[in-house]
Design an enzyme around this catalytic site. Structure first.
Site, PDB file in Angstrom:
ATOM      1  N   THR A   7      34.150  25.662  32.494  1.00 25.99           N
ATOM      2  CA  THR A   7      35.314  26.126  33.246  1.00 25.99           C
ATOM      3  C   THR A   7      35.024  25.946  34.733  1.00 25.99           C
ATOM      4  O   THR A   7      33.909  25.622  35.137  1.00 25.99           O
ATOM      5  CB  THR A   7      35.596  27.612  32.971  1.00 25.99           C
ATOM      6  OG1 THR A   7      34.613  28.409  33.642  1.00 25.99           O
ATOM      7  CG2 THR A   7      35.559  27.925  31.479  1.00 25.99           C
ATOM      8  N   GLU A   8      36.045  26.202  35.565  1.00 24.08           N
ATOM      9  CA  GLU A   8      35.835  26.136  37.013  1.00 24.08           C
ATOM     10  C   GLU A   8      34.764  27.119  37.461  1.00 24.08           C
ATOM     11  O   GLU A   8      33.868  26.787  38.246  1.00 24.08           O
ATOM     12  CB  GLU A   8      37.141  26.444  37.752  1.00 24.08           C
ATOM     13  CG  GLU A   8      38.240  25.417  37.577  1.00 24.08           C
ATOM     14  CD  GLU A   8      39.119  25.679  36.362  1.00 24.08           C
ATOM     15  OE1 GLU A   8      40.097  24.948  36.193  1.00 24.08           O
ATOM     16  OE2 GLU A   8      38.812  26.610  35.587  1.00 24.08           O
ATOM     17  N   TYR A   9      34.851  28.340  36.955  1.00 26.52           N
ATOM     18  CA  TYR A   9      33.862  29.354  37.334  1.00 26.52           C
ATOM     19  C   TYR A   9      32.471  28.985  36.841  1.00 26.52           C
ATOM     20  O   TYR A   9      31.477  29.204  37.533  1.00 26.52           O
ATOM     21  CB  TYR A   9      34.271  30.724  36.772  1.00 26.52           C
ATOM     22  CG  TYR A   9      35.361  31.405  37.551  1.00 26.52           C
ATOM     23  CD1 TYR A   9      35.189  31.726  38.890  1.00 26.52           C
ATOM     24  CD2 TYR A   9      36.567  31.741  36.941  1.00 26.52           C
ATOM     25  CE1 TYR A   9      36.193  32.351  39.607  1.00 26.52           C
ATOM     26  CE2 TYR A   9      37.583  32.371  37.652  1.00 26.52           C
ATOM     27  CZ  TYR A   9      37.383  32.674  38.981  1.00 26.52           C
ATOM     28  OH  TYR A   9      38.387  33.297  39.695  1.00 26.52           O
ATOM     29  N   GLU A  10      32.405  28.436  35.655  1.00 26.27           N
ATOM     30  CA  GLU A  10      31.110  28.062  35.092  1.00 26.27           C
ATOM     31  C   GLU A  10      30.414  27.020  35.961  1.00 26.27           C
ATOM     32  O   GLU A  10      29.213  27.105  36.213  1.00 26.27           O
ATOM     33  CB  GLU A  10      31.301  27.534  33.680  1.00 26.27           C
ATOM     34  CG  GLU A  10      30.002  27.282  32.925  1.00 26.27           C
ATOM     35  CD  GLU A  10      30.246  26.933  31.464  1.00 26.27           C
ATOM     36  OE1 GLU A  10      29.259  26.624  30.779  1.00 26.27           O
ATOM     37  OE2 GLU A  10      31.414  26.979  31.023  1.00 26.27           O
ATOM     38  N   LYS A  28      33.982  48.999  36.402  1.00 22.36           N
ATOM     39  CA  LYS A  28      34.094  50.457  36.478  1.00 22.36           C
ATOM     40  C   LYS A  28      34.492  51.029  35.113  1.00 22.36           C
ATOM     41  O   LYS A  28      35.340  50.476  34.418  1.00 22.36           O
ATOM     42  CB  LYS A  28      35.119  50.860  37.535  1.00 22.36           C
ATOM     43  CG  LYS A  28      34.704  50.458  38.943  1.00 22.36           C
ATOM     44  CD  LYS A  28      35.727  50.896  39.974  1.00 22.36           C
ATOM     45  CE  LYS A  28      35.277  50.494  41.379  1.00 22.36           C
ATOM     46  NZ  LYS A  28      36.281  50.894  42.410  1.00 22.36           N
ATOM     47  N   ASP A  45      51.392  37.763  28.920  1.00 21.31           N
ATOM     48  CA  ASP A  45      50.302  38.737  28.922  1.00 21.31           C
ATOM     49  C   ASP A  45      49.611  38.735  27.557  1.00 21.31           C
ATOM     50  O   ASP A  45      50.280  38.721  26.521  1.00 21.31           O
ATOM     51  CB  ASP A  45      50.860  40.134  29.217  1.00 21.31           C
ATOM     52  CG  ASP A  45      49.778  41.143  29.560  1.00 21.31           C
ATOM     53  OD1 ASP A  45      48.755  41.203  28.848  1.00 21.31           O
ATOM     54  OD2 ASP A  45      49.957  41.891  30.540  1.00 21.31           O
ATOM     55  N   ASP A  72      37.618  38.709  33.795  1.00 23.94           N
ATOM     56  CA  ASP A  72      37.285  39.763  34.755  1.00 23.94           C
ATOM     57  C   ASP A  72      36.449  40.828  34.038  1.00 23.94           C
ATOM     58  O   ASP A  72      36.881  41.365  33.017  1.00 23.94           O
ATOM     59  CB  ASP A  72      38.570  40.380  35.300  1.00 23.94           C
ATOM     60  CG  ASP A  72      38.341  41.269  36.517  1.00 23.94           C
ATOM     61  OD1 ASP A  72      37.277  41.922  36.579  1.00 23.94           O
ATOM     62  OD2 ASP A  72      39.218  41.316  37.388  1.00 23.94           O
TER      63      ASP A  72
END
Length: 215
Positions: free
Chosen positions: A191-194, A122, A96, A118
């Site tokens: 990155t993968e998300y990019e 909220k 962590d 992430d």
């Protein structure tokens, strides 16, 4: 995002201790001994599936890289990516991020990467954002005087929040890009998300920040 539980993941990670470092607290202040060199150490918090850090390690053999990911089922993908590749300058921790001070000594790290974390949109989840002040305090402790934070995200809200959080904490912000892939920035590793987001035509936001620490 719902993570698929892989009950065998921890055992598989533990079977590659030269890549997934076991008991990282034992290496606190001595990571350069583990890498067997005096090269600078860059870490990525929330390293995910490891595409970014693997690419960085391949292109920068004179820098040591450590990726930190608490979800073993996600880190398993990073292991699959590198276990048959010779990258002695790359390690991963199945830990962590909040435990950073247990693994790294004061001034031991040269750079922190935060990629597509992430956004926790909220307000009640603000403390979970990796650019929240409590995390910045951790980074400040382990970074040396010239160390930097490099942030990339597709989320405009998180980016604006992070700029404000950096500023309130007293960091110097530089090289701000509101559309990274149209900025002319060189040497970007995606990155993968990019890759996924950029193919959809979404903007990628990026900045660098450094603490005003005495040398």
């Amino acid at each position: 995002m719902r993570l698929r539980h892989k009950p065998w993941a921890k055992d598989e990670l533990a079977s590659f201790p030269h890549i997934i470092v076991q008991e990282p607290n034992l290496h606190k202040g001595k990571w350069q001994e583990l890498f067997d060199n005096n090269n600078p150490i860059y870490i990525e918090v929330g390293t995910g599936k490891g595409k970014f850090l693997t690419g960085m390690a391949e292109k920068n053999p004179n820098i040591n890289f450590i990726g930190i990911e608490k979800y073993d089922s996600v880190l398993l993908t990073a292991l699959e990516r590198v276990k048959n590749v010779e990258l002695p300058n790359l390690k991963f921790l199945n830990e962590d991020v909040m435990e950073l001070l247990h693994f790294f000594e004061v001034n031991e790290i040269s750079r922190v990467f935060i990629n597509f974390t992430d956004p926790w949109p909220k307000n009640r989840h603000e403390k979970r954002r990796l650019t929240y002040k409590d995390y910045l305090s951790l980074y400040e402790t382990i970074l040396h005087s010239e160390g930097e934070i490099h942030l990339k995200t597709d989320n405009q809200g998180l980016f604006e929040y992070s700029l404000e959080s950096f500023s309130r904490f007293g960091l110097t912000i530089k090289n701000v890009s509101l559309d990274l892939h149209k900025s002319g920035f060189e040497g970007n590793i995606m990155t993968e998300y990019e890759e996924k987001f950029s193919k959809k035509g979404m903007r990628i936001y990026r900045c660098e920040a450094c603490f005003k620490k005495e040398k």
